[in-house]
Write a protein that holds these residues in place. Structure first.
Motif, PDB file in Angstrom:
ATOM      1  N   GLU A 158       0.834  -1.197   0.000  1.00 47.33           N
ATOM      2  CA  GLU A 158       0.000   0.000   0.000  1.00 47.33           C
ATOM      3  C   GLU A 158       0.867   1.243   0.000  1.00 47.33           C
ATOM      4  N   LEU A 159       0.322   2.331  -0.524  1.00 48.55           N
ATOM      5  CA  LEU A 159       1.029   3.603  -0.507  1.00 48.55           C
ATOM      6  C   LEU A 159       0.847   4.237   0.861  1.00 48.55           C
ATOM      7  N   HIS A 160       1.908   4.318   1.598  1.00 54.64           N
ATOM      8  CA  HIS A 160       1.888   4.997   2.881  1.00 54.64           C
ATOM      9  C   HIS A 160       3.312   5.426   3.214  1.00 54.64           C
ATOM     10  N   ASP A 161       3.529   5.902   4.400  1.00 47.92           N
ATOM     11  CA  ASP A 161       4.810   6.517   4.726  1.00 47.92           C
ATOM     12  C   ASP A 161       5.921   5.538   5.061  1.00 47.92           C
ATOM     13  N   THR A 162       5.699   4.245   4.998  1.00 47.70           N
ATOM     14  CA  THR A 162       6.774   3.309   5.307  1.00 47.70           C
ATOM     15  C   THR A 162       7.765   3.250   4.156  1.00 47.70           C
ATOM     16  N   LEU A 163       9.007   3.004   4.497  1.00 47.22           N
ATOM     17  CA  LEU A 163      10.054   2.904   3.487  1.00 47.22           C
ATOM     18  C   LEU A 163       9.991   1.559   2.783  1.00 47.22           C
ATOM     19  N   ILE A 189      12.210  15.154  -2.564  1.00 47.89           N
ATOM     20  CA  ILE A 189      12.965  15.114  -1.318  1.00 47.89           C
ATOM     21  C   ILE A 189      13.946  13.957  -1.422  1.00 47.89           C
ATOM     22  N   GLU A 190      15.231  14.293  -1.437  1.00 46.77           N
ATOM     23  CA  GLU A 190      16.279  13.289  -1.536  1.00 46.77           C
ATOM     24  C   GLU A 190      17.208  13.450  -0.343  1.00 46.77           C
ATOM     25  N   ILE A 191      17.407  12.357   0.358  1.00 40.89           N
ATOM     26  CA  ILE A 191      18.288  12.366   1.517  1.00 40.89           C
ATOM     27  C   ILE A 191      19.429  11.397   1.236  1.00 40.89           C
ATOM     28  N   SER A 192      20.639  11.930   1.137  1.00 42.08           N
ATOM     29  CA  SER A 192      21.815  11.099   0.876  1.00 42.08           C
ATOM     30  C   SER A 192      22.482  10.724   2.177  1.00 42.08           C
ATOM     31  N   GLU A 214      12.102   4.424  -0.877  1.00 38.65           N
ATOM     32  CA  GLU A 214      11.082   5.442  -1.118  1.00 38.65           C
ATOM     33  C   GLU A 214      10.004   5.385  -0.047  1.00 38.65           C
ATOM     34  N   ALA A 215       9.482   6.544   0.301  1.00 38.35           N
ATOM     35  CA  ALA A 215       8.297   6.653   1.158  1.00 38.35           C
ATOM     36  C   ALA A 215       7.474   7.826   0.645  1.00 38.35           C
ATOM     37  N   SER A 216       6.177   7.733   0.805  1.00 37.65           N
ATOM     38  CA  SER A 216       5.340   8.832   0.324  1.00 37.65           C
ATOM     39  C   SER A 216       5.507  10.080   1.180  1.00 37.65           C
ATOM     40  N   ALA A 217       5.740   9.925   2.466  1.00 36.42           N
ATOM     41  CA  ALA A 217       6.017  11.039   3.381  1.00 36.42           C
ATOM     42  C   ALA A 217       4.993  12.165   3.267  1.00 36.42           C
ATOM     43  N   GLN A 218       3.715  11.803   3.238  1.00 37.55           N
ATOM     44  CA  GLN A 218       2.653  12.792   3.046  1.00 37.55           C
ATOM     45  C   GLN A 218       2.685  13.916   4.084  1.00 37.55           C
ATOM     46  N   ALA A 219       2.939  13.598   5.328  1.00 38.35           N
ATOM     47  CA  ALA A 219       2.955  14.640   6.368  1.00 38.35           C
ATOM     48  C   ALA A 219       4.041  15.668   6.080  1.00 38.35           C
ATOM     49  N   LEU A 220       5.213  15.212   5.679  1.00 33.82           N
ATOM     50  CA  LEU A 220       6.310  16.124   5.350  1.00 33.82           C
ATOM     51  C   LEU A 220       5.961  16.977   4.139  1.00 33.82           C
ATOM     52  N   CYS A 252       8.782   3.914 -10.319  1.00 33.94           N
ATOM     53  CA  CYS A 252       7.783   4.325  -9.340  1.00 33.94           C
ATOM     54  C   CYS A 252       6.772   3.199  -9.232  1.00 33.94           C
ATOM     55  N   CYS A 253       6.534   2.723  -8.019  1.00 30.38           N
ATOM     56  CA  CYS A 253       5.572   1.623  -7.876  1.00 30.38           C
ATOM     57  C   CYS A 253       4.157   2.127  -7.672  1.00 30.38           C
ATOM     58  N   HIS A 254       3.970   3.410  -7.587  1.00 29.28           N
ATOM     59  CA  HIS A 254       2.624   3.976  -7.409  1.00 29.28           C
ATOM     60  C   HIS A 254       2.387   5.048  -8.464  1.00 29.28           C
ATOM     61  N   PRO A 255       2.349   4.669  -9.732  1.00 26.55           N
ATOM     62  CA  PRO A 255       2.188   5.695 -10.765  1.00 26.55           C
ATOM     63  C   PRO A 255       0.777   6.270 -10.768  1.00 26.55           C
ATOM     64  N   ARG A 256       0.649   7.403 -10.185  1.00 23.29           N
ATOM     65  CA  ARG A 256      -0.634   8.087 -10.185  1.00 23.29           C
ATOM     66  C   ARG A 256      -0.362   9.584 -10.134  1.00 23.29           C
ATOM     67  N   GLU A 257      -1.231  10.344 -10.649  1.00 20.83           N
ATOM     68  CA  GLU A 257      -1.035  11.789 -10.719  1.00 20.83           C
ATOM     69  C   GLU A 257      -0.905  12.369  -9.320  1.00 20.83           C
ATOM     70  N   GLY A 258       0.050  13.251  -9.160  1.00 16.86           N
ATOM     71  CA  GLY A 258       0.229  13.935  -7.887  1.00 16.86           C
ATOM     72  C   GLY A 258       1.083  13.199  -6.873  1.00 16.86           C
ATOM     73  N   HIS A 259       1.503  11.987  -7.185  1.00 16.14           N
ATOM     74  CA  HIS A 259       2.313  11.227  -6.239  1.00 16.14           C
ATOM     75  C   HIS A 259       3.702  11.850  -6.143  1.00 16.14           C
ATOM     76  N   GLN A 260       4.081  12.195  -4.946  1.00 12.48           N
ATOM     77  CA  GLN A 260       5.429  12.678  -4.693  1.00 12.48           C
ATOM     78  C   GLN A 260       5.991  11.859  -3.555  1.00 12.48           C
ATOM     79  N   ALA A 261       7.292  11.706  -3.552  1.00  9.46           N
ATOM     80  CA  ALA A 261       7.892  10.815  -2.574  1.00  9.46           C
ATOM     81  C   ALA A 261       9.145  11.416  -1.989  1.00  9.46           C
ATOM     82  N   ALA A 262       9.588  10.804  -0.904  1.00 11.61           N
ATOM     83  CA  ALA A 262      10.879  11.130  -0.302  1.00 11.61           C
ATOM     84  C   ALA A 262      11.773   9.918  -0.530  1.00 11.61           C
TER      85      ALA A 262
END
Length: 164
Positions: free
Chosen positions: A7-12, A152-155, A126-132, A104-114
């Motif tokens: 499911e699309l949620h904030d888990t990595l 959002i990219e964190i190295s 990847e995580a959706s990180a909706q709250a962020l 991208c495993c969740h190809p849908r309009e407006g999907h942004q990820a961290a």
């Protein structure tokens, strides 16, 4: 339409952890058809290479792989046009910090990820990180700024590379 099993949620989750490439390509064709566009043979080949890769792929890596795997010539502009199409349809993401592409495993309009990017092994999670993303939207809108896109990219170093 989601082309992965979680499911699309904030888990990595690892962006290359999904192994049913054939089904993902079928789903990608359906997504394109639903928008009145076509997943041409080159677009499909580029997507398949990205799906089968063990890590992020640069445009010239894709070009070299296409040239070595097929008899037809592929030029940088055609590969970049294919990448632009796949980005527009939300089938892939571009990691700007390393100038490479991942599925991208969740190809849908407006999907942004961290994304968490390991600088050692190049694994990407990847995580959706909706709250962020909502916080960033709040910051930009407080100044009347309209954001079109954010990445959002964190190295850093992943857990496996950090273990001696």
């Amino acid at each position: 339409m989601s082309i992965c099993s979680h499911e699309l949620h904030d888990t990595l989750h690892g962006v290359h952890d999904h192994h049913n490439v054939g089904q993902r390509l079928i789903d990608a064709e359906k997504i394109c058809a639903a928008t009145g566009s076509r997943l041409t043979p080159l677009r499909k080949e580029v997507l398949e290479l990205i799906l089968n890769a063990s890590g992020p792929m640069g445009a010239y890596d894709l070009l070299a792989k296409i040239k070595s795997d097929s008899d037809r010539p592929a030029a940088p502009p055609t590969v970049y046009r294919s990448l632009d199409f796949l980005l527009e349809k939300g089938l892939i993401h571009r990691l700007t910090s390393i100038n490479a592409y991942i599925p991208c495993c969740h190809p849908r309009e407006g999907h942004q990820a961290a994304f968490l990017i390991c600088t050692e092994c190049k694994i990407v999670k990847e995580a959706s990180a909706q709250a962020l993303l909502q916080q960033l939207e709040s910051i930009s809108s407080s100044d009347g700024f309209t954001a079109h896109h954010s990445i959002i990219e964190i190295s850093g170093i992943c857990q496996q590379c950090r273990i001696p």
